[in-house]
Design a protein around this motif. Structure first.
Motif, mmCIF file in Angstrom:
data_model
loop_
_atom_site.group_PDB
_atom_site.id
_atom_site.type_symbol
_atom_site.label_atom_id
_atom_site.label_comp_id
_atom_site.label_asym_id
_atom_site.label_seq_id
_atom_site.Cartn_x
_atom_site.Cartn_y
_atom_site.Cartn_z
ATOM 1 N N VAL A 161 2.344 2.254 -10.999
ATOM 2 C CA VAL A 161 1.429 2.382 -9.857
ATOM 3 C C VAL A 161 -0.031 2.327 -10.308
ATOM 4 N N GLN A 162 -0.414 3.213 -11.227
ATOM 5 C CA GLN A 162 -1.820 3.295 -11.631
ATOM 6 C C GLN A 162 -2.242 2.162 -12.560
ATOM 7 N N ALA A 167 -4.053 7.666 -8.295
ATOM 8 C CA ALA A 167 -3.775 6.246 -8.037
ATOM 9 C C ALA A 167 -4.709 5.708 -6.963
ATOM 10 N N SER A 172 0.821 -1.214 0.000
ATOM 11 C CA SER A 172 0.000 0.000 0.000
ATOM 12 C C SER A 172 0.855 1.264 0.000
ATOM 13 N N LEU A 195 1.691 3.068 -3.325
ATOM 14 C CA LEU A 195 0.781 4.038 -3.939
ATOM 15 C C LEU A 195 1.372 5.443 -3.887
ATOM 16 N N VAL A 238 -1.856 -1.029 -8.446
ATOM 17 C CA VAL A 238 -3.312 -1.015 -8.287
ATOM 18 C C VAL A 238 -3.915 -2.394 -8.514
#
Length: 281
Positions: free
Chosen positions: A169-170, A219, A141, A144, A181
């Motif tokens: 990330v996204q 994100a 987490s 992110l 993600v």
């Protein structure tokens, strides 16, 4: 069979060696090992999960290493940047991107395993009374909020001009190649209960509320929408926690963030069968 696979995978793990974040030669072996693990997981699915149990410590070590290089270090240095510039003091904040190259195949390997586990009911990630879930969630987490180097070597599904952060990330253009993600979404799917969803949701909302970086807010809300789409009505128990953050994001200056927040609200309304207008005021 699993009995044949275990000793073979143990030899592969021995070839990779113990984790060393400073060894370039080992970084190549790490990249190969996690790429091969992702391929095995994709083909064998639940049969591969017992093998992955043998390297869960390696997975967490890798994730924490990436966090130390891409998150915590940059935060610590941020306050000293102006002072160093004014004083003429120089510092080497750079690191060899080759050492971070194993991150994407590791994320793909983990995502593949978590999806297979979710399909089987989530028993693997909930092992040891949820300890495995929390071991993975804590560093994952944090990614992110990562600051991905612009020249980070990504593996992509196709050509695109997105930033390294958007890809890693996204998940822009990397839906089949590994990203944060997708990994978080798969982790949520395997968790399967409110007790484990709560800290995951808190981490997502923390990213959604990041005041300094629009890409992090994007994100976060991308992750929230993905989790809502994947889990559906069962996740509505956590919607009240999400609404204050979504209310803020609906007024975000970034049109993409605002649009994603609207999608989250619309999906929530569809799942609940009622309007959320009063709750968002």
């Amino acid at each position: 069979s699993e009995a044949q696979l275990r000793p073979l995978y143990a030899r592969l793990r021995e070839w990779k060696g113990e984790f060393d974040g400073q060894d370039e030669a080992m970084a190549v072996r790490r990249f190969c090992f996690w790429s091969m693990s992702a391929a095995l997981g994709s083909e064998l699915r639940a049969i591969f999960l017992p093998c992955l149990s043998s390297v869960i410590t390696d997975i967490v070590d890798e994730l924490e290493y990436f966090v130390s290089k891409l998150c915590e270090k940059s935060v610590k240095q941020k306050g000293d940047k102006k002072r160093r510039r004014l004083s003429g003091e120089t510092t080497d904040n750079s690191f060899d991107e080759k050492l971070l190259r194993p991150m994407q195949p590791l994320l793909l390997c983990l995502e593949t395993a978590l999806k297979a586990d979710a399909h089987e009911g989530g028993g693997w990630v909930r092992a040891d009374e949820g300890k495995r879930f929390h071991l993975i969630l804590h560093p994952l987490s944090k990614l992110l909020l990562a600051k991905i180097p612009t020249d980070y070597p990504t593996t992509e599904d196709g050509d695109n001009a997105s930033s390294a952060f958007e890809k890693i990330v996204q998940g822009v253009g990397t839906l089949e190649s590994g990203n944060v993600v997708n990994c978080i979404t798969a982790l949520a799917a395997g968790a399967g209960n409110e007790q484990l969803w709560k800290p995951l949701n808190h981490a997502i909302l923390n990213a959604c509320g990041n005041e300094s970086r629009g890409e992090v807010r994007k994100a976060g809300v991308t992750a929230l929408l993905s989790v809502l789409q994947t889990i559906g009505e069962e996740y509505m128990v956590l919607l009240p926690e999400c609404l204050p953050v979504l209310s803020e994001l609906l007024e975000d200056g970034d049109e993409d963030v605002c649009g994603l927040a609207k999608e989250c609200v619309k999906l929530g309304e569809d799942l609940l069968g009622e309007s959320l207008d009063d709750s968002l005021r």
